[in-house]
Design an enzyme around this catalytic site. Structure first.
Site, PDB file in Angstrom:
ATOM      1  N   GLN A 150      -5.086 -15.048  26.325  1.00 43.09           N
ATOM      2  CA  GLN A 150      -6.083 -14.174  26.706  1.00 43.09           C
ATOM      3  C   GLN A 150      -7.454 -14.684  26.601  1.00 43.09           C
ATOM      4  OE1 GLN A 150      -6.390 -10.809  23.889  1.00 43.09           O
ATOM      5  NE2 GLN A 150      -7.631  -9.418  25.348  1.00 43.09           N
ATOM      6  N   GLU A 184      -3.492  -2.788  24.600  1.00 49.81           N
ATOM      7  CA  GLU A 184      -3.457  -3.994  23.574  1.00 49.81           C
ATOM      8  C   GLU A 184      -3.598  -2.986  22.159  1.00 49.81           C
ATOM      9  OE1 GLU A 184      -7.013  -6.592  23.415  1.00 49.81           O
ATOM     10  OE2 GLU A 184      -6.020  -7.931  21.630  1.00 49.81           O
TER      11      GLU A 184
HETATM   12  C1  LIG Z   1      -7.140 -14.386  14.933  1.00 49.05           C
HETATM   13  C2  LIG Z   1      -7.930 -13.912  15.767  1.00 49.05           C
HETATM   14  C3  LIG Z   1      -7.169 -13.833  17.114  1.00 49.05           C
HETATM   15  C4  LIG Z   1      -8.219 -13.743  18.212  1.00 49.05           C
HETATM   16  N1  LIG Z   1      -7.370 -13.781  19.585  1.00 49.05           N
HETATM   17  C5  LIG Z   1      -8.312 -13.489  20.431  1.00 49.05           C
HETATM   18  C6  LIG Z   1      -7.582 -13.928  21.846  1.00 49.05           C
HETATM   19  O1  LIG Z   1      -6.517 -14.228  22.239  1.00 49.05           O
HETATM   20  N2  LIG Z   1      -8.356 -13.788  22.866  1.00 49.05           N
HETATM   21  C7  LIG Z   1      -9.738 -13.248  22.966  1.00 49.05           C
HETATM   22  O2  LIG Z   1     -10.353 -13.335  24.041  1.00 49.05           O
HETATM   23  N3  LIG Z   1     -10.267 -13.220  21.820  1.00 49.05           N
HETATM   24  C8  LIG Z   1      -9.753 -13.200  20.773  1.00 49.05           C
HETATM   25  N4  LIG Z   1     -10.153 -13.066  19.211  1.00 49.05           N
HETATM   26  C9  LIG Z   1     -11.752 -12.708  19.333  1.00 49.05           C
HETATM   27  C10 LIG Z   1     -11.929 -11.143  18.848  1.00 49.05           C
HETATM   28  O3  LIG Z   1     -11.641 -10.257  19.785  1.00 49.05           O
HETATM   29  C11 LIG Z   1     -13.375 -11.274  18.458  1.00 49.05           C
HETATM   30  O4  LIG Z   1     -13.541 -11.914  17.130  1.00 49.05           O
HETATM   31  C12 LIG Z   1     -13.744  -9.842  18.238  1.00 49.05           C
HETATM   32  O5  LIG Z   1     -14.105  -9.136  19.383  1.00 49.05           O
HETATM   33  C13 LIG Z   1     -15.116  -9.713  17.362  1.00 49.05           C
HETATM   34  O6  LIG Z   1     -16.161 -10.526  17.893  1.00 49.05           O
HETATM   35  P1  LIG Z   1     -17.034 -11.371  17.199  1.00 49.05           P
HETATM   36  O7  LIG Z   1     -15.946 -12.584  16.418  1.00 49.05           O
HETATM   37  O8  LIG Z   1     -17.960 -12.239  18.063  1.00 49.05           O
HETATM   38  O9  LIG Z   1     -17.819 -10.806  15.979  1.00 49.05           O
HETATM   39  P2  LIG Z   1     -19.088 -10.062  16.221  1.00 49.05           P
HETATM   40  O10 LIG Z   1     -18.968  -9.183  17.521  1.00 49.05           O
HETATM   41  O11 LIG Z   1     -20.425 -11.049  16.099  1.00 49.05           O
HETATM   42  O12 LIG Z   1     -18.945  -9.039  15.008  1.00 49.05           O
HETATM   43  C14 LIG Z   1     -19.296  -9.341  13.675  1.00 49.05           C
HETATM   44  C15 LIG Z   1     -19.293  -8.090  12.822  1.00 49.05           C
HETATM   45  O13 LIG Z   1     -20.476  -7.255  13.306  1.00 49.05           O
HETATM   46  C16 LIG Z   1     -19.760  -5.870  13.624  1.00 49.05           C
HETATM   47  N5  LIG Z   1     -20.361  -5.280  14.650  1.00 49.05           N
HETATM   48  C17 LIG Z   1     -20.617  -6.076  15.982  1.00 49.05           C
HETATM   49  N6  LIG Z   1     -21.039  -5.061  16.620  1.00 49.05           N
HETATM   50  C18 LIG Z   1     -21.209  -3.962  16.130  1.00 49.05           C
HETATM   51  C19 LIG Z   1     -21.707  -2.569  16.487  1.00 49.05           C
HETATM   52  N7  LIG Z   1     -22.180  -2.324  17.758  1.00 49.05           N
HETATM   53  N8  LIG Z   1     -21.476  -1.577  15.356  1.00 49.05           N
HETATM   54  C20 LIG Z   1     -20.937  -1.898  14.285  1.00 49.05           C
HETATM   55  N9  LIG Z   1     -20.648  -3.302  13.853  1.00 49.05           N
HETATM   56  C21 LIG Z   1     -20.760  -4.306  14.799  1.00 49.05           C
HETATM   57  C22 LIG Z   1     -18.159  -6.302  13.734  1.00 49.05           C
HETATM   58  O14 LIG Z   1     -17.373  -5.097  13.591  1.00 49.05           O
HETATM   59  C23 LIG Z   1     -18.033  -7.539  12.771  1.00 49.05           C
HETATM   60  O15 LIG Z   1     -17.568  -6.943  11.660  1.00 49.05           O
HETATM   61  C24 LIG Z   1      -9.549 -13.049  18.204  1.00 49.05           C
HETATM   62  C25 LIG Z   1     -10.078 -13.201  16.711  1.00 49.05           C
HETATM   63  C26 LIG Z   1      -9.332 -13.509  15.762  1.00 49.05           C
HETATM   64  C27 LIG Z   1      -9.857 -13.423  14.640  1.00 49.05           C
END
Ligand SMILES: Cc1cc2nc3c(=O)[nH]c(=O)nc-3n(C[C@H](O)[C@H](O)[C@H](O)COP(=O)(O)OP(=O)(O)OC[C@H]3O[C@@H](n4cnc5c(N)ncnc54)[C@H](O)[C@@H]3O)c2cc1C
Lengths: 380, 399
Positions: free
Chosen positions: A126, A244
């Protein structure tokens, strides 16, 4: 109101149980019981066994190789696979890209990709998240520019689960840089053997390798690999996320982990007895077990409502929140139950706890789910 | 697997909802709570006329043959309006004890009188030394001719002043902690030797501590088998717990909805406070707790079956009570917090829901008690006997 299983359902349960007992390779079962990471071949072997029986994609329409099982039967199926320590089917092909292709794809795409998912010829991953775009996914900057009969893709995707095993990736890319945020995004299917695709491993805090960076440098993809309409990708992406979420609650898997937790607590000796027999620890386990039972019936209620209305509701958001919180609570108890054994990096107790911190982050973080519910369910 | 109500059940729901909407506005409820009895005998007559007092009792005992789901429907609606009438003590606890423990024509008459609305009942089981555990009974019944002489004190008997007759757990054999030797008997409130201390409860209801000093009862006062009353008592209590859980879910859902409405309307810093994310997330958590509680309520309620497996029933009911006890705390405390100062005001409704919910968390066993019972019921190899008769030593080793 009747929460019992019908005789047909009980027979169905027996059938699935017997199937798992007879068909699950012992080596895979052992890894599952011990909490050891599975390898590509393990997944593929089990998928092929399921597929041979016609059970790899129970949720698909029958015409594409799915089943006509009821909601309850699908629930029983998940439960029995978990109870029998079978691996959970990887969602990326069967339950992510396939529903998108079935609902929005072209006839050629259906003919080409669905059989290849059933036969395990294709392993999908994905490609949504980017270094600069996680929760705010619509801000993504990977570009796909038209050039003759191709799109040319440039950008970086990150945190991509099991991309190291995949030969196909579905990518969200910006096809119209001038359109506003969500509008210019398209959903494109990419063969990962195409020149310009690079996969780099990312080690997680438990020492595992399940996520990767996927880099696109001038990757040429035929125009017919666009799903649906150009610029319509955001709609399909959201449709997929709702599917999902239902899977990430992991109810059946949590019951499985709970059994392992009880085993660990029963093996830990303390002062002539075991940890399991200490009232304090048993009570902490019971608390999680009660909540998991509540979640399991909540999921059944949501599924029953879904089959009545034919669309997944917002319930999937609070089921995701609660399910992942329970998973984390169980792994936390596993680490604690292990005591000094949890320090040993050959033991999975603490490592699983570290690994499961991911569940409240991925598939739309639990904070984002709460935002969605506050807005759309409570009207705040 | 079916979570829907039958059309008859739907009609009952509509009828209870209508009663509550017409008769149980918040001000009316507060006035009733302050009246002499603490509830309305007129309402009670209405319940009898509408058939609610026999709704879940078996037809061969004069009831209307419904299931615990009917009780659930009534109690959830009552929970939404903080209904005060002693439905659980009289109908669910007393009625169940008489229906399944009655051994003679006089018991049948008593039950019919209850269903007709002429007799109120109460269960007297808790003691100063037992907390919530029904197997600890210090109240004694010494043989006296063909009957017994009862001595002891029972605590927190719900609506003990209004009840005409008590169902009392007494010890006819064994020591204070033995499972054998417990007997359920009927004792009239006005029998010689019965005395009471009556009080208001913190949630606006009524209760009494009831003392029995040399109270003489005949052999015909015994419900079920002498010395084998614990199984029946556990079944009666589990029926009561299911009903209280339904009340709790009704109560909680009102707190949850009221709080969402409030934070949409209340403005600070020039915007509705519901636009603040910390409050939104807390509101979502309240919603989650209500939904989990409702799911457990369904599971627990259908486990109440006089012919079913007793261990399974205990596990389901105790799991339900534990979940609802926890959820009730989260929902109640958040409801007060999100209301700010008005949440602390006795004049405003939310505090009264909170107080009732808090006591529902303790009534007939708190979360700790039911978690221990849940564990014990799961550890025993179940199925050794079913239904009302088999209680087993379910709390052995965990107290
Ligand atoms: C083990 C693992 C597997 C994954 N696999 C995939 C995959 O196969 N394909 C893929 O595309 N992605 C994958 N992901 C990515 C995952 O979808 C993202 O990590 C997730 O969407 C969060 O984005 P970020 O890591 O950029 O954190 P950020 O968006 O920067 O968030 C950081 C923190 O801020 C909080 N936050 C952000 N915005 C807000 C808001 N508006 N209000 C309140 N709190 C907020 C979040 O909840 C989090 O606690 C994976 C992640 C992990 C850890």
């Amino acid at each position: 109101m009747d929460l019992s299983f019908s005789p047909e359902d009980l027979r169905f349960r027996e059938e699935i149980r017997a199937f798992v007992a007879a068909e699950l390779p012992p080596a895979i079962k052992h890894k599952m019981q011990a909490g050891i990471e599975l390898e590509r071949d393990d997944y593929v072997a089990w998928q092929k066994i399921l597929s041979a029986r016609g059970w790899l994609a129970p949720n698909w329409p029958v015409e594409y190789g799915g089943t006509d099982w009821t909601i309850v039967q699908k629930h029983i199926f998940d439960e029995e696979l978990a109870v029998g320590f079978a691996p959970r089917s990887l969602p990326f092909g069967v339950s992510m890209v396939a529903p998108v292709i079935i609902n929005f794809g072209s006839e050629e795409q259906k003919q080409r990709y669905l059989p290849r998912i059933l036969s395990s010829e294709d392993w999908w991953c994905q490609g949504y998240s980017e270094p600069g775009s996680g929760s705010d996914l619509a801000s993504l900057s990977t570009r796909a520019e038209r050039d003759g009969d191709s799109y040319v893709i440039n950008g970086a995707k990150t945190w991509i689960t099991l991309a190291q095993y995949a030969n196909m990736i579905f990518v969200l890319a910006r096809t119209d840089p001038t359109a506003k945020k969500q509008k210019g995004i398209s959903f494109i299917l990419v063969d990962m053997t195409t020149p310009g695709v690079t996969v780099r491993p990312i080690e997680t805090i438990d020492g595992g390798h399940e996520i990767n960076e996927v880099i696109f440098e001038n990757v040429r993809v035929p125009l017919e690999n666009l799903v649906g309409t150009e610029g319509g990708g955001w709609t399909y992406a959201k449709f997929l996320l709702e599917h999902e979420r239902n899977g990430t609650a992991g109810v059946a898997g949590s019951f499985q982990m709970l059994d392992r937790l009880k085993e660990i607590a029963s093996e830990q000796r303390y002062n002539g007895s075991t940890l399991m027999q200490s009232g304090d620890f048993a009570k902490r386990i019971a608390e999680v077990e009660v909540r998991l039972t509540a979640l399991s019936f909540t999921q059944m209620r949501a599924l029953a409502a879904e089959s009545a209305t034919k669309s997944p509701g917002l319930e999937s958001s609070y089921i995701k929140i609660t399910g992942t919180e329970i998973q984390q609570a169980i792994t936390e108890l596993m680490m604690e139950a292990g005591g000094y054994e949890s320090f040993d990096d050959r033991s999975r107790n603490a490592l699983l706890y570290f690994n499961f911190r991911k569940t409240s982050i991925y598939a739309g973080s639990n904070e984002i789910q709460r935002n969605i519910l506050a807005k759309r369910m409570l009207g705040l | 697997m079916d979570f829907t109500l039958s059309s008859e059940q739907q009609q009952i729901k509509e009828s209870v909802d209508r009663f509550v909407a017409d008769a149980y506005g918040f001000d009316a409820r507060m006035a009733l709570s302050k009246s002499a009895d603490g509830f309305s005998r007129d309402h009670w007559s209405t319940f009898a006329e509408l058939g609610w007092l026999g709704i879940a009792l078996p037809e061969d005992r004069g009831g209307f043959g419904g299931t615990p789901v009917e009780t659930m429907i009534v109690m959830e609606a009552f929970g939404k309006a903080l209904v005060l009438e002693p439905f659980v003590p009289t109908v669910v606890l007393g009625g169940t004890a008489l229906a399944y423990g009655g051994t003679n024509a006089a018991h049948g008459d008593r039950l019919n009188a209850m269903i007709a609305g002429d007799v109120l009942l109460a269960l007297a089981y808790a003691e100063g030394n037992s907390r919530y555990d029904p197997s600890i009974v210090g109240t004694t019944a010494k043989p006296d001719g063909s009957g017994w002489i009862v001595d002891g004190t029972k605590r927190a008997v719900a609506y003990g002043a209004a009840a005409d007759t008590y169902v009392v757990s007494v010890r006819t054999g064994g020591g204070e902690h033995d499972e054998d030797g417990i007997t359920l008997v009927l004792i009239d409130r006005d029998a010689p030797g019965v005395s009471r201390v009556d009080y208001r409860t913190v949630d606006g209801q009524r209760a009494s501590d009831v003392t029995f000093s040399g109270v003489r009862i005949g052999a015909d006062a015994v419900l079920g088998e002498p010395g084998k009353g614990l199984g029946l008592l556990e079944y009666v209590l589990d029926s009561g717990v299911a009903a209280l859980c339904a009340e709790a879910v009704g109560n909680m859902s009102v707190m949850q909805k009221t709080t969402v409405d409030y934070i949409k309307a209340r403005e600070q810093f020039g915007v509705p406070i519901g636009s603040f994310q910390v409050l939104q997330h807390r509101a979502v958590d309240m919603l989650i707790e209500v939904e989990l509680s409702r799911s457990m309520l369904y599971y627990g309620t259908v486990a109440i079956d006089p012919n079913g497996d007793a261990k399974e029933r205990m596990r389901a009911i105790s799991g339900t009570k534990a979940q609802i006890g926890r959820s009730g705390r989260v929902v109640g405390e958040s409801a007060i917090q999100l209301h700010g100062g008005i949440g602390m005001s006795e004049e405003y409704m939310i505090g009264h829901y909170f107080k009732r919910m808090s006591m529902l968390g303790l009534a007939l066993g708190d979360t700790d008690f039911h978690l221990r019972r849940f564990i014990a019921a799961g550890n025993k190899s179940g199925g050794e006997g079913s239904g009302i008769g088999s209680a087993g030593k379910q709390l052995a080793g965990v107290n």
